[in-house]
Design a protein around this motif. Structure first.
Motif, PDB file in Angstrom:
ATOM      1  N   GLY A  63      71.003   8.876  66.912  1.00 14.72           N
ATOM      2  CA  GLY A  63      71.850   9.412  67.970  1.00 14.72           C
ATOM      3  C   GLY A  63      71.491  10.840  68.316  1.00 14.72           C
ATOM      4  N   ILE A  64      72.193  11.360  69.316  1.00 15.12           N
ATOM      5  CA  ILE A  64      71.930  12.702  69.833  1.00 15.12           C
ATOM      6  C   ILE A  64      73.245  13.460  69.835  1.00 15.12           C
ATOM      7  N   SER A  65      73.257  14.637  69.246  1.00 17.56           N
ATOM      8  CA  SER A  65      74.492  15.421  69.196  1.00 17.56           C
ATOM      9  C   SER A  65      74.913  15.854  70.593  1.00 17.56           C
ATOM     10  N   LEU A  66      76.206  16.052  70.767  1.00 17.60           N
ATOM     11  CA  LEU A  66      76.757  16.469  72.054  1.00 17.60           C
ATOM     12  C   LEU A  66      76.161  17.802  72.506  1.00 17.60           C
ATOM     13  N   ALA A  67      75.907  18.704  71.565  1.00 12.99           N
ATOM     14  CA  ALA A  67      75.354  20.021  71.891  1.00 12.99           C
ATOM     15  C   ALA A  67      73.966  19.905  72.536  1.00 12.99           C
ATOM     16  N   ILE A  68      73.196  18.932  72.126  1.00 12.61           N
ATOM     17  CA  ILE A  68      71.835  18.748  72.637  1.00 12.61           C
ATOM     18  C   ILE A  68      71.823  17.954  73.939  1.00 12.61           C
ATOM     19  N   GLN A  69      72.783  17.044  74.111  1.00 18.59           N
ATOM     20  CA  GLN A  69      72.784  16.164  75.279  1.00 18.59           C
ATOM     21  C   GLN A  69      72.728  16.924  76.600  1.00 18.59           C
ATOM     22  N   SER A  70      73.393  18.053  76.690  1.00 20.74           N
ATOM     23  CA  SER A  70      73.412  18.805  77.948  1.00 20.74           C
ATOM     24  C   SER A  70      72.059  19.446  78.271  1.00 20.74           C
ATOM     25  N   LYS A  71      71.165  19.520  77.282  1.00 23.97           N
ATOM     26  CA  LYS A  71      69.851  20.144  77.490  1.00 23.97           C
ATOM     27  C   LYS A  71      68.716  19.133  77.641  1.00 23.97           C
ATOM     28  N   LEU A  72      68.997  17.861  77.409  1.00 28.48           N
ATOM     29  CA  LEU A  72      67.947  16.838  77.350  1.00 28.48           C
ATOM     30  C   LEU A  72      67.036  16.790  78.569  1.00 28.48           C
ATOM     31  N   PHE A  73      67.599  17.030  79.754  1.00 30.29           N
ATOM     32  CA  PHE A  73      66.805  16.915  80.967  1.00 30.29           C
ATOM     33  C   PHE A  73      66.243  18.250  81.429  1.00 30.29           C
ATOM     34  N   ASP A  74      66.398  19.300  80.610  1.00 31.01           N
ATOM     35  CA  ASP A  74      65.836  20.607  80.932  1.00 31.01           C
ATOM     36  C   ASP A  74      64.329  20.596  80.674  1.00 31.01           C
ATOM     37  N   PRO A  75      63.546  21.179  81.585  1.00 32.46           N
ATOM     38  CA  PRO A  75      62.093  21.248  81.348  1.00 32.46           C
ATOM     39  C   PRO A  75      61.781  21.987  80.048  1.00 32.46           C
ATOM     40  N   PHE A  76      60.867  21.437  79.302  1.00 27.31           N
ATOM     41  CA  PHE A  76      60.339  21.998  78.059  1.00 27.31           C
ATOM     42  C   PHE A  76      61.310  21.978  76.886  1.00 27.31           C
ATOM     43  N   PHE A  77      62.498  21.388  77.046  1.00 27.90           N
ATOM     44  CA  PHE A  77      63.395  21.260  75.896  1.00 27.90           C
ATOM     45  C   PHE A  77      62.889  20.131  75.010  1.00 27.90           C
ATOM     46  N   THR A  78      62.813  20.386  73.718  1.00 31.17           N
ATOM     47  CA  THR A  78      62.399  19.359  72.769  1.00 31.17           C
ATOM     48  C   THR A  78      63.132  19.536  71.450  1.00 31.17           C
ATOM     49  N   THR A  79      63.347  18.441  70.785  1.00 29.85           N
ATOM     50  CA  THR A  79      63.929  18.488  69.437  1.00 29.85           C
ATOM     51  C   THR A  79      62.829  18.317  68.394  1.00 29.85           C
ATOM     52  N   LYS A  80      61.616  18.112  68.866  1.00 27.52           N
ATOM     53  CA  LYS A  80      60.494  17.891  67.953  1.00 27.52           C
ATOM     54  C   LYS A  80      59.949  19.223  67.440  1.00 27.52           C
ATOM     55  N   GLU A  81      59.355  19.164  66.275  1.00 33.60           N
ATOM     56  CA  GLU A  81      58.772  20.382  65.704  1.00 33.60           C
ATOM     57  C   GLU A  81      57.584  20.833  66.537  1.00 33.60           C
ATOM     58  N   PRO A  82      57.231  22.120  66.456  1.00 37.68           N
ATOM     59  CA  PRO A  82      56.114  22.639  67.255  1.00 37.68           C
ATOM     60  C   PRO A  82      54.849  21.800  67.083  1.00 37.68           C
ATOM     61  N   GLY A  83      54.195  21.540  68.196  1.00 37.72           N
ATOM     62  CA  GLY A  83      52.966  20.754  68.168  1.00 37.72           C
ATOM     63  C   GLY A  83      53.192  19.257  68.276  1.00 37.72           C
ATOM     64  N   LYS A  84      54.446  18.804  68.189  1.00 34.99           N
ATOM     65  CA  LYS A  84      54.746  17.370  68.202  1.00 34.99           C
ATOM     66  C   LYS A  84      55.153  16.846  69.574  1.00 34.99           C
ATOM     67  N   GLY A  85      55.592  17.728  70.463  1.00 33.02           N
ATOM     68  CA  GLY A  85      56.019  17.265  71.777  1.00 33.02           C
ATOM     69  C   GLY A  85      56.104  18.421  72.752  1.00 33.02           C
TER      70      GLY A  85
END
Length: 174
Positions: free
Chosen positions: A109-131
Motif C-alpha cells: 500500500g501507499i501512505s496517505l502522506a505520499i499519495q498526494s505527491k505520486l503524480f508530481d514530476p520526479f517524485f519517487t519512493t525508490k532509493e537513489p539510482g533505482k527510479g
C-alpha cells in the motif's frame, strides 16, 4: 509482434482501439517479471473500442504495472509469504460515454502522506539510482490529455489501486 503492437509506432494519430489488447500486450512484455511468482487476475468487462492514442495509453498501463510489480517484489523480500502476490486488472463500461480501468495489487500500500505527491514530476519512493520518479507524472499527463481521470486508492498494508476513467470517444487536448 507484441512489442510492435504495444508501441504502435505506425499509429501516431487517434484511432479506435480495444483497450484489452493494449493491456494484454503490456502484460506479455512484462511476462519475465511476472514469472517471479506474481499472479495476474483479469476481470474484463465488455467495453466498446475507445478513441485514443494507443501507444500513450499502453505507456500508462506499463508504468502502473511496473510500479505494482516493484511494490510486490519489495514487499516479498521482508514479509512472510503468507499471501500470493497478485495484480488485479478490472475493466468496465460506466455509461455510454465512459470506461473504467482498475489496476490494483495486494502489496504494502501507499501512505496517505505520499499519495498526494505520486503524480508530481520526479517524485519517487525508490532509493537513489533505482527510479526516476517520472512514470506516474507521465501517466497523469497522458490520461489528462485523453480527457480522463486517474486516481489512487490505497492504505498501508491494504494494497494500492489506480483507477483510470476514460471517455469512450474523445477530443484530446494538444
Amino acid at each position: 509482434m507484441s512489442l510492435r503492437n504495444f508501441s504502435r509506432l505506425d499509429e501516431a494519430q487517434m484511432k479506435l482501439v480495444d483497450i484489452h489488447e493494449g493491456i494484454d500486450n503490456t502484460l506479455l512484455i512484462l511476462n519475465s517479471r511476472l514469472k517471479q511468482g506474481i499472479e495476474v487476475v483479469k476481470k474484463y468487462g465488455e467495453l466498446p473500442e475507445i478513441e485514443c492514442y494507443p501507444a500513450q495509453l499502453n505507456q500508462v498501463f506499463m508504468n502502473i504495472l511496473v510500479n505494482a510489480i516493484d511494490a510486490l517484489e519489495d514487499s516479498g523480500d521482508n514479509s512472510k509469504k503468507s499471501k500470493i502476490p497478485q495484480i488485479f486488472i478490472q475493466t468496465q463500461k460506466l455509461d455510454s460515454s465512459q470506461i473504467l480501468v482498475r489496476i490494483s495489487d495486494n502489496g504494502p500500500g501507499i501512505s496517505l502522506a505520499i499519495q498526494s505527491k505520486l503524480f508530481d514530476p520526479f517524485f519517487t519512493t525508490k532509493e537513489p539510482g533505482k527510479g526516476t520518479g517520472i512514470g506516474l507524472a507521465i501517466c497523469y499527463q497522458i490520461v489528462e490529455k485523453h480527457r480522463g481521470k486517474i486516481e489512487v486508492i490505497s492504505s498501508l498494508r491494504g494494497g494500492a489501486e489506480f483507477a483510470i476513467t476514460l471517455p469512450a470517444s474523445s477530443q484530446t487536448r494538444s
